[in-house]
Design a protein around this motif. Sequence first.
Motif, mmCIF file in Angstrom:
data_model
loop_
_atom_site.group_PDB
_atom_site.id
_atom_site.type_symbol
_atom_site.label_atom_id
_atom_site.label_comp_id
_atom_site.label_asym_id
_atom_site.label_seq_id
_atom_site.Cartn_x
_atom_site.Cartn_y
_atom_site.Cartn_z
ATOM 1 N N THR A 22 58.649 28.672 43.874
ATOM 2 C CA THR A 22 57.753 27.519 43.855
ATOM 3 C C THR A 22 58.046 26.532 44.986
ATOM 4 O O THR A 22 57.382 25.503 45.095
ATOM 5 C CB THR A 22 57.811 26.797 42.498
ATOM 6 O OG1 THR A 22 59.148 26.367 42.246
ATOM 7 C CG2 THR A 22 57.319 27.696 41.377
ATOM 8 N N GLN A 41 58.299 24.985 48.850
ATOM 9 C CA GLN A 41 57.394 24.960 50.000
ATOM 10 C C GLN A 41 58.205 24.970 51.291
ATOM 11 O O GLN A 41 58.063 24.090 52.135
ATOM 12 C CB GLN A 41 56.492 23.733 49.924
ATOM 13 C CG GLN A 41 55.546 23.793 48.745
ATOM 14 C CD GLN A 41 54.553 22.652 48.740
ATOM 15 O OE1 GLN A 41 54.164 22.141 49.776
ATOM 16 N NE2 GLN A 41 54.131 22.245 47.564
ATOM 17 N N LEU A 75 51.661 30.781 46.836
ATOM 18 C CA LEU A 75 52.363 29.720 46.111
ATOM 19 C C LEU A 75 51.684 29.455 44.776
ATOM 20 O O LEU A 75 52.347 29.343 43.749
ATOM 21 C CB LEU A 75 52.423 28.446 46.954
ATOM 22 C CG LEU A 75 53.070 27.242 46.273
ATOM 23 C CD1 LEU A 75 54.489 27.559 45.795
ATOM 24 C CD2 LEU A 75 53.065 26.042 47.219
#
Length: 103
Positions: A65, A67, A5
């Motif tokens: 990007t 999560q 990430l």
Amino acid sequence: MEKSLWRHRAVAGKLVTDPERGMALARRKLAHRRAVHSDDSADARLDAWGRLLYEGVDAVVEMITAQTEAAVEVRQNTPLRWRADRAGAPERAGRLRRDTSPG
């Protein structure tokens, strides 16, 4: 937070700075991967990236990007990895300073 990430956040910054180049290189890398994996072993993952690249820069940046579980999977099979892995020495040093600086 997963290392991938962080790496893809750096990629996202570069991608929005030069979207034409970044997307063109990702498409080329994806085509190369399709040729290498001609045995259909990676079709689903490569197809997912193909759809994402077709949707455009905003969709790519949002996904790389995010999560979510889907984003983790996408990042594991990225044709964008070159953007972060091949950062120049000054850029790597700057990133290291930012990542390790207090507060």
